[in-house]
Write a protein that holds these residues in place. Structure first.
Motif, PDB file in Angstrom:
ATOM      1  N   HIS B 861       0.802  -1.214   0.000  1.00 38.77           N
ATOM      2  CA  HIS B 861       0.000   0.000   0.000  1.00 38.77           C
ATOM      3  C   HIS B 861       0.836   1.266   0.000  1.00 38.77           C
ATOM      4  N   HIS B 862       1.794   1.325   0.925  1.00 37.55           N
ATOM      5  CA  HIS B 862       2.475   2.598   1.114  1.00 37.55           C
ATOM      6  C   HIS B 862       3.443   2.924  -0.014  1.00 37.55           C
ATOM      7  N   LEU B 863       3.647   2.014  -0.918  1.00 36.56           N
ATOM      8  CA  LEU B 863       4.509   2.331  -2.047  1.00 36.56           C
ATOM      9  C   LEU B 863       3.770   3.108  -3.118  1.00 36.56           C
ATOM     10  N   HIS B 864       2.481   3.146  -2.993  1.00 35.44           N
ATOM     11  CA  HIS B 864       1.693   3.812  -4.030  1.00 35.44           C
ATOM     12  C   HIS B 864       0.837   4.938  -3.484  1.00 35.44           C
ATOM     13  N   LEU B 865       0.483   4.824  -2.234  1.00 40.62           N
ATOM     14  CA  LEU B 865      -0.414   5.818  -1.673  1.00 40.62           C
ATOM     15  C   LEU B 865       0.238   6.466  -0.458  1.00 40.62           C
ATOM     16  N   PRO B 866      -0.096   7.700  -0.213  1.00 42.65           N
ATOM     17  CA  PRO B 866       0.466   8.367   0.960  1.00 42.65           C
ATOM     18  C   PRO B 866      -0.056   7.740   2.242  1.00 42.65           C
ATOM     19  N   VAL B 867       0.817   7.663   3.203  1.00 46.92           N
ATOM     20  CA  VAL B 867       0.423   7.083   4.478  1.00 46.92           C
ATOM     21  C   VAL B 867      -0.390   8.088   5.283  1.00 46.92           C
ATOM     22  N   SER B 868       0.036   9.315   5.233  1.00 44.84           N
ATOM     23  CA  SER B 868      -0.730  10.344   5.920  1.00 44.84           C
ATOM     24  C   SER B 868      -1.078  11.432   4.914  1.00 44.84           C
ATOM     25  N   GLU B 877       6.728   8.764  -4.050  1.00 47.08           N
ATOM     26  CA  GLU B 877       7.645   8.438  -5.143  1.00 47.08           C
ATOM     27  C   GLU B 877       9.017   8.047  -4.596  1.00 47.08           C
ATOM     28  N   GLY B 878       9.457   8.820  -3.617  1.00 45.82           N
ATOM     29  CA  GLY B 878      10.751   8.526  -3.007  1.00 45.82           C
ATOM     30  C   GLY B 878      10.752   7.187  -2.306  1.00 45.82           C
ATOM     31  N   ARG B 879       9.657   6.912  -1.645  1.00 45.51           N
ATOM     32  CA  ARG B 879       9.567   5.642  -0.935  1.00 45.51           C
ATOM     33  C   ARG B 879       9.590   4.482  -1.921  1.00 45.51           C
ATOM     34  N   ARG B 880       8.881   4.696  -3.013  1.00 45.85           N
ATOM     35  CA  ARG B 880       8.838   3.646  -4.024  1.00 45.85           C
ATOM     36  C   ARG B 880      10.244   3.386  -4.578  1.00 45.85           C
ATOM     37  N   ARG B 881      10.930   4.470  -4.844  1.00 45.21           N
ATOM     38  CA  ARG B 881      12.264   4.313  -5.406  1.00 45.21           C
ATOM     39  C   ARG B 881      13.183   3.628  -4.405  1.00 45.21           C
ATOM     40  N   CYS B 882      13.006   4.024  -3.176  1.00 44.55           N
ATOM     41  CA  CYS B 882      13.823   3.432  -2.119  1.00 44.55           C
ATOM     42  C   CYS B 882      13.562   1.940  -2.014  1.00 44.55           C
ATOM     43  N   PHE B 883      12.289   1.590  -2.112  1.00 48.65           N
ATOM     44  CA  PHE B 883      11.938   0.166  -2.028  1.00 48.65           C
ATOM     45  C   PHE B 883      12.599  -0.608  -3.159  1.00 48.65           C
ATOM     46  N   LEU B 884      12.480  -0.056  -4.339  1.00 51.86           N
ATOM     47  CA  LEU B 884      13.020  -0.762  -5.495  1.00 51.86           C
ATOM     48  C   LEU B 884      14.533  -0.867  -5.416  1.00 51.86           C
ATOM     49  N   GLN B 885      15.147   0.233  -5.025  1.00 50.57           N
ATOM     50  CA  GLN B 885      16.602   0.257  -5.107  1.00 50.57           C
ATOM     51  C   GLN B 885      17.253  -0.401  -3.915  1.00 50.57           C
ATOM     52  N   GLU B 886      16.737  -0.109  -2.754  1.00 50.03           N
ATOM     53  CA  GLU B 886      17.458  -0.597  -1.591  1.00 50.03           C
ATOM     54  C   GLU B 886      16.930  -1.923  -1.082  1.00 50.03           C
ATOM     55  N   GLN B 887      15.596  -2.042  -1.041  1.00 51.44           N
ATOM     56  CA  GLN B 887      15.098  -3.298  -0.496  1.00 51.44           C
ATOM     57  C   GLN B 887      15.159  -4.422  -1.509  1.00 51.44           C
ATOM     58  N   LEU B 888      14.831  -4.096  -2.740  1.00 51.31           N
ATOM     59  CA  LEU B 888      14.918  -5.136  -3.752  1.00 51.31           C
ATOM     60  C   LEU B 888      16.259  -5.111  -4.478  1.00 51.31           C
ATOM     61  N   GLY B 889      16.999  -4.054  -4.263  1.00 47.74           N
ATOM     62  CA  GLY B 889      18.318  -3.988  -4.865  1.00 47.74           C
ATOM     63  C   GLY B 889      18.306  -3.901  -6.375  1.00 47.74           C
TER      64      GLY B 889
END
Lengths: 450, 935
Positions: B861-868, B877-889
């Motif tokens: 959810h939080h990769l696409h929608l704002p949490v607050s 957008e930043g969170r999504r990028r972070c997820f892709l780059q850092e968590q999924l590498g």
């Protein structure tokens, strides 16, 4: 690249014959990264009108009018009834106290006029067997009247009752109509602009009278637009752009849009011969009240109304004639052309004195990446301190035929229609993917889980 | 893919120790349980069997010759090898526990039909190395003793556990087959009864007339011996009429009987049809005075002579039923033929032809679905169960499961194997039966008939069957009984054969008809030969040609009752994948034995299965050879898909049972398949997606193609990235075969290719448009030097921003640069993987992992929608990028793959359930520069 595909050994180094600058494949400013092809027409699609925030109607030579949902790309209605090509289409909004309802008025070569309800797809009204086919339509919302122009000028009430008409004696008939202040109408007919005045008498009967004829154009008038409350402009086949006063119909400015070329003795290219009329014909005019964007041949010219001069131009903006233009903002332009592409432009200030461009520089400009913006096309332009440059920021390639027209729905996207029978809905891919994500989580919530 | 059988079999040993709980372990419902028999050697079981693979045997307890085999499925003599079908028929018929009751019950006037429930047992025979699920059933035959003919169908396997663990499913399948047979049998029986009744009535009327004549002739004749005989005859006929009427009533009341067997739900439609065919039923059940035959037909043709005519008559009757609506009654002789003189009806005659065919198809499908060893079946089922749980992302890279999701519907729903729609065209178009835990393996080129009601039914059955994991352990009573017996036998060594068989002999009290007791020492005694011959004499081979020469044929070919079955013969190479781990028995020895058996001397000229096998003295080999020594580790063994079936004879087989000609081996596979069907290069290179279900062989082929591509082209990675990130790849070339091959290889990497690989266009020779790019993600394009070609090249250059172009002739690739790491291990130029199937699985696991990541990304959810509400789109957008780059590498380009897959998942998820959306599909792209790669 063509050579490469054909089997040439030098792939990237080949010089293309293309005469137009090409932006290449990297277009960071181009946000249209998703498209939907809308099929439904069987012939050239010539007209697009926006009905409301999310709907538009397309009409073309197949006599079909299709209503589309721009958000989803769905075809909502197919309005069938005309047996021949559509010659004009416009929206007609009836406002009462609370609601406003938009209908569509179409005119066709089968000498009929129809009123459609785009919600239901019903043909509400129709008038057949007109004397001649209607070439243009003008809605006067203030008077709740509408005007059709062809070989005769007819004034109609909102419920399709003929109020009055005026016969013209011209081969071409009226090709364009605009509304002027004081219940006046300007009609472009061949080389003349006729001013009519509508008189609404107390018993609400309407009469129309020709009060003036402006015949300053040397050639056939191709475009007629309102600029603002006090000005209107007309453009002719010969490239004349005339600014008129809306009240007293005086000429405020007379510009020959290719003026610089006729004087530019230094340009070798130009001296080869006088430009062909089609190259300087004003195909389309659009304005935002301060600037006029004129499509001249395959070039684009931005004319400033205040200082009454061309402020930016691109002599060869497309491979072929520009058919439709639009000003998205003060600096962003869009144009479409017979070459099948839609191009987006930005009016940019010139970079500091650039090195003089070599003659034929344009022609050599290939699709290879250009880190530098294209230089000014002629020395003459450089001399004018106020002139700015038109920078290509992106192009949309999809149609295989001439792009006739486009309508922008701002963030919802852009609809283009073309001679290849297709409409293409161009969208911002990021936004769409965000919207889809929203829908996904909404659906997820409705279902209560996967 | 999730539990690919090939991998599990090899890796199982390694995983044994790692049972400690892992905090990162997947939740229970997604975990892959270990094979229940992980500690036992999965290959050990096949060692002693004298047959090469499992088969289905249909036997009959003939009242004339005792137990005899009728038919094996698959219908291939090699399958059974030296396995003694006669002996085994005796065994399986001897354990008939059907609660049958035959004949006149005391106190009732008329013979009663016995309504018998089927019985199911598991039987083992350690001497033969065979274990069987045995399903007994009883069919009705007017001419048989007690009107019943006992039959049985047996699933014969070398692995006892396989049968035990699949008991439920086997039981279900065979019940269906049995119901099908019985439904047809009731129909045929009712028809026969009606014919008989008409005959009887006609006879009655003739006799009456004769009696009348006699009466006219005078009283002196009335008491002559002849007249008395006539009168007796008349009385007999009347009695017989009453009896038959009662039988007809009984058989028509069949459906009202309560059934104890949960599996035996009959199809209502069949039932109704059956009843409606009993046209005379009403008449006979209601009318009190029945003898009203009016002679509207010809006068019985006066056929009162010899026994030889009876058979002819029967045949004529058969024909008459089919062709003429009304039946011409015939005079019935007073004395019926002797029991042993008459010819018993074959199984086909006993059941309606349609039903027989349907049953055979059903059994074939059953056989097909149980191919492979337990491990294979287990992982297959696991795989499916897991895939069923992950429905959302399956469309990306998984094969279509091919069944709808109505769980648990099938149990009580009547299953009907007969396709009612095609009842009319019986012979040309036998009803397609699709049933199996693995969905029917269809050639991707030939889509299954979606309108086929039978297939739908079977699909629901499928889903029901697939769930059987948990039930499998629980065993019904008869099962346990036989388990003990058979396990005892298993323990006995080979040398203790005699005692084992001796036990069997005791059990055979019911079957002790003839001197068929097997000689325990060997099965090479002339007794058997004789038995075989005698049984073959009784066999109704359709043309009746081999009365004399039965001796030098294999038993199975004698048993081929339907000549048409020949057409759908098994692929000669059995269903052994090189990784499937079925141990093929050394067929050379089998064949040697065969020769010994039937010609008592040299090996026969049976086509050899394996070219590398030599005919050897058999007996010692069979006993002594280590099973492990035969493990097929060399490449010579061919991959057999479980559904292999070749329309070798060029017969027009219906779609339902279609084997795939594609799956034929070609020379490059190094196989030694002896079948002659050739692989057209076009056919072989047909693109194939996951949507259509893929056979193992197709997998291997595709894997090989892809592997070749990867090894041949250093820029394969870029091409794969292109496909995986949703950029249409155009393969341009002059040579159609080459382009098609490339497309077929690359189709493996097209995400969500659609059920019939709709997103792939293997060969296009006209200019394409934008809509084509939107529709197809992989296009094979013909390069032509003509005006057409130039316009095509124009469209290529025009749309170059949307496509990647792989030039098959120049070996160049033009596409955006890819610098990611994700595809490095699937598109490794110097990969050590050598085999197509290995590579296929490797790719599948990589893609599966990708799909799982995409699923995670899509539904987080939080990769696409704002949490607050305070968060703007940039934060998301930043969170999504972070997820892709850092968590999924993932790097930039790798992220694009994931984004594209995620987008596909989203679109699939949002797609309206009806599937008919007025909206055009979206086509996403981005503006990036392409570069040219060369070799």
């Amino acid at each position: 690249m063509l050579r490469w595909i054909l089997g040439g050994r030098e792939a990237q180094g080949s010089v293309e014959k293309s005469s137009v600058l090409c932006i290449g494949e990297e277009q960071p400013k181009n946000c249209f990264t998703e498209l939907q092809v809308l099929k439904g027409h069987f012939d050239i699609v010539r007209f697009l009108v926006q009905i409301d925030d999310f709907r538009c109607a397309s009409a073309g030579d197949d006599g079909l009018v299709l209503v589309w949902n721009v958000e989803t790309g769905e075809r909502l209605q197919a309005l069938r009834g005309h047996s021949q090509q559509i010659t004009a289409i416009t929206t007609f909004t009836c406002k009462n106290e609370v609601t406003s309802h938009t209908s569509l008025i179409t005119a066709s070569s089968d000498r009929s006029l129809s009123l459609w309800d785009p919600d239901t797809g019903n043909r509400v009204q129709t008038i057949k067997d007109l004397q001649s086919s209607v070439k243009c339509l003008l809605v006067l919302e203030r008077l709740c009247l509408w005007v059709s122009g062809g070989e005769e000028l007819c004034v109609w009430s909102g419920d399709f009752q003929l109020q009055c008409h005026k016969q013209n004696h011209s081969d071409t008939g009226i090709t364009a109509l605009i509304e002027l202040p004081k219940n006046c109408i300007a009609a472009a007919m061949d080389k003349q602009i006729l001013i009519y005045r509508l008189t609404v008498s107390t018993d609400s009967s309407v009469s129309v009278a020709e009060i003036c004829c402006l015949s300053d154009h040397q050639d056939q008038i191709r475009a007629l637009i309102n600029i603002n409350d006090g000005l209107f402009a007309s453009g002719s086949h010969a490239g004349e752009l005339i600014l008129w006063d809306s009240i007293d119909w005086n000429i405020l400015a007379y510009e020959h849009i290719l003026w610089e070329e006729s004087q530019a003795g230094s340009q070798t290219e130009i001296r080869l011969g006088a430009p062909k009329p089609s190259e300087m014909s004003i195909q389309h005019l659009t304005t935002n009240g301060k600037l006029i964007l004129a499509a001249v041949g395959s070039g684009l010219y931005v004319y400033n109304v205040q200082i009454k001069s061309v402020v930016a131009y691109k002599k060869v903006a497309h491979d072929s004639n520009v058919l439709h233009t639009m000003m998205l903002s003060d600096s962003e332009l869009m144009s479409c052309s017979e070459d099948g592409s839609v191009r987006m432009w930005e009016i940019q200030d010139l970079p500091l004195p650039a090195e003089p461009a070599s003659p034929g520089f344009f022609g050599m400009w290939t699709f290879g990446r250009s880190n530098k913006p294209p230089g000014p096309p002629s020395k003459k332009v450089v001399d004018v301190p106020t002139i700015r440059t038109l920078e290509l920021t992106g192009d949309l390639i999809g149609h295989s035929g001439a792009v006739q027209m486009f309508v922008s729905f701002e963030e919802n996207g852009l609809v283009t229609c073309s001679a290849d029978h297709l409409l293409i809905l161009w969208k911002n891919g990021d936004r769409q993917s965000h919207l889809r994500s929203l829908a996904l989580f909404q659906r997820l919530e409705e279902k209560g889980g996967l | 893919m999730i539990g690919s059988p090939d991998v599990v079999a090899f890796t199982k040993e390694d995983e044994d120790g790692q049972t400690n709980p892992d905090p990162w372990a997947v939740p229970d419902e997604f975990s892959v349980p270990l094979h229940p028999l992980a500690d036992s050697n999965p290959w050990a079981k096949t060692s002693y069997a004298k047959f090469t693979k499992d088969f289905i045997l249909i036997s009959e307890f003939s009242e004339q010759v005792g137990p005899q085999p009728l038919l094996t499925i698959p219908d291939d003599p090699k399958v059974c090898g030296t396995f003694d079908l006669n002996y085994f028929s005796l065994r399986i018929m001897s354990v008939d526990y059907q609660a049958s009751f035959v004949g006149h019950p005391p106190g009732s006037g008329y013979p009663r039909l016995s309504f018998v429930e089927d019985s199911r047992v598991v039987l083992g025979d350690s001497k033969e190395g065979a274990f069987a699920y045995v399903h007994h059933l009883t069919l009705y035959d007017l001419e048989a003793r007690g009107f019943v003919r006992p039959f049985c169908m047996a699933y014969v396997a070398a692995d006892e556990k396989k049968i035990m663990l699949q008991f439920q499913e086997l039981s279900l399948r065979f019940s269906q087959a049995s119901e099908c047979l019985k439904a047809g049998n009731r129909r045929a029986f009712a028809k026969e009864l009606q014919r008989k009744l008409r005959d009887l009535e006609y006879t009655h009327s003739v006799l009456q007339r004769e009696e009348g004549l006699q009466r006219e002739a005078g009283p002196q004749c009335l008491y002559s011996a002849h007249a008395v005989e006539k009168a007796n005859e008349l009385a007999n006929v009347e009695k017989s009429i009453y009896e038959h009427r009662d039988l007809l009533r009984q058989i028509s009341s069949y459906q009202h009987r309560p059934r104890r067997d949960p599996h035996s739900v009959t199809c209502q439609k069949c039932m109704n049809e059956c009843l409606s065919e009993c046209e005379l039923l009403d008449k006979y059940t209601k009318l009190a005075q029945p003898f009203n035959y009016n002679e509207n037909g010809e006068k019985g043709q006066g056929r009162v002579d010899g026994e030889g005519d009876e058979e002819e008559g029967v045949e004529e009757q058969e024909e008459g039923v089919k062709r003429r609506p009304s039946y011409t009654p015939q005079l019935i002789k007073a004395k019926s033929a002797k029991c042993f003189d008459k010819r018993l009806k074959t199984l086909q005659e006993l059941c309606d032809e349609t039903f027989y065919e349907a049953t055979v198809e059903l059994l074939k499908e059953t056989e097909r679905s149980f191919r492979g060893d337990l491990c294979y079946l287990h992982t297959l089922r696991l795989d499916k169960a897991l895939r069923r749980k992950q429905k959302i992302a399956n469309f990306l890279f998984e094969e279509d499961l091919g069944d709808d999701d109505e769980d648990e519907v099938g149990t009580l729903r009547p299953f009907c194997a007969v396709n009612h729609a095609v009842d009319n065209c019986i012979l040309l178009n036998p009803p397609p039966i699709m049933l199996g835990p693995e969905p029917l393996k269809l050639d991707a080129l030939e889509p299954p008939d979606p309108l086929d009601p039978a297939s739908e039914t079977s699909h629901t059955q499928d889903s029901e069957l697939g769930l059987g994991q948990s039930h499998m352990e629980s065993s019904p009573s008869d099962q346990t009984l036989e388990t003990q017996e058979s396990s005892e036998e298993t323990k006995g060594s080979l040398s203790s054969d005699k005692s084992g068989v001796g036990q069997e002999e005791k059990q055979q009290s019911r079957a002790s008809m003839k001197s068929e007791a097997p000689d325990p020492d060997s099965d090479l005694t002339p007794d058997h030969n004789h038995d075989l011959e005698s049984s073959s004499e009784e066999m109704e081979t359709t043309a009746g040609e081999d009365e004399g020469d039965g001796g030098d044929q294999t038993p199975v070919s004698l048993l081929e009752v339907v000549p048409g079955l020949e057409a759908s013969r098994e692929d000669e190479c059995d269903g052994v994948n090189e990784l499937d781990l079925l141990v093929p028995i050394d067929t050379a020895c089998c064949m040697a034995q065969e020769g010994f058996l039937y010609e008592a001397s040299a090996p026969v000229a049976v086509p050899y299965l394996r070219q590398n096998s030599h005919p050897q003295p058999s007996q010692t080999l069979v006993v002594n050879q280590e099973p492990q020594a035969l493990l097929p580790l060399q490449d010579d063994y061919t991959v057999g898909s479980p559904s292999l079936e070749s329309p070798a004879a060029g017969l027009n087989l219906p779609v339902g049972l279609l084997g795939d000609a594609v799956s034929r081996t070609s020379a490059e596979d190094g196989s030694d398949c002896t079948t002659s069907a050739s692989t057209g290069s076009d056919r072989a290179a047909s693109p194939l997606g996951y949507g259509g279900v893929v056979t193992l062989r197709q997998r291997k082929k595709v894997g090989q193609g892809a592997l070749k591509f990867v090894r041949q082209y250093p820029f394969a990675m870029q091409a794969l990235w292109s496909l995986l990130s949703g950029r249409t790849l155009v393969v341009l070339g002059v040579d159609e075969g080459r382009v098609r091959r490339l497309v077929a290889a690359l189709a493996l990497f097209v995400p969500g290719p659609g059920k019939c690989a709709e997103r792939v266009q293997a060969w296009l020779s006209c200019p394409f448009s934008l809509t084509d790019l939107q529709r197809w993600k992989l296009i094979g394009l013909q390069r032509v030097a003509s005006p057409v070609g130039s316009s095509m090249l124009y469209s290529l250059s025009r749309y170059s921003r949307y496509i990647s172009i792989l030039d098959a002739d120049q070996k160049t690739l033009r596409c955006p640069p890819y610098r990611g790491q994700l595809l490095a291990n699937v598109a490794d130029h110097r990969t050590y993987i050598r085999r197509g199937s290995t590579y296929f699985l490797h790719v599948q696991s990589t893609l599966c992992r990708l799909a799982a990541k995409a699923f995670l990304f899509t539904f987080t959810h939080h990769l696409h929608l704002p949490v607050s509400s305070a968060e703007g789109p940039e934060v998301v957008e930043g969170r999504r990028r972070c997820f892709l780059q850092e968590q999924l590498g993932l790097g930039e380009e790798d992220s694009q793959i994931l984004l594209y897959l995620s987008q596909l998942i989203t679109q699939q998820y949002l797609k309206p359930a009806t599937g008919s959306s007025a909206a055009a599909p979206c086509f996403s792209f981005n503006y990036t520069t392409s570069v040219l790669y060369k070799i």
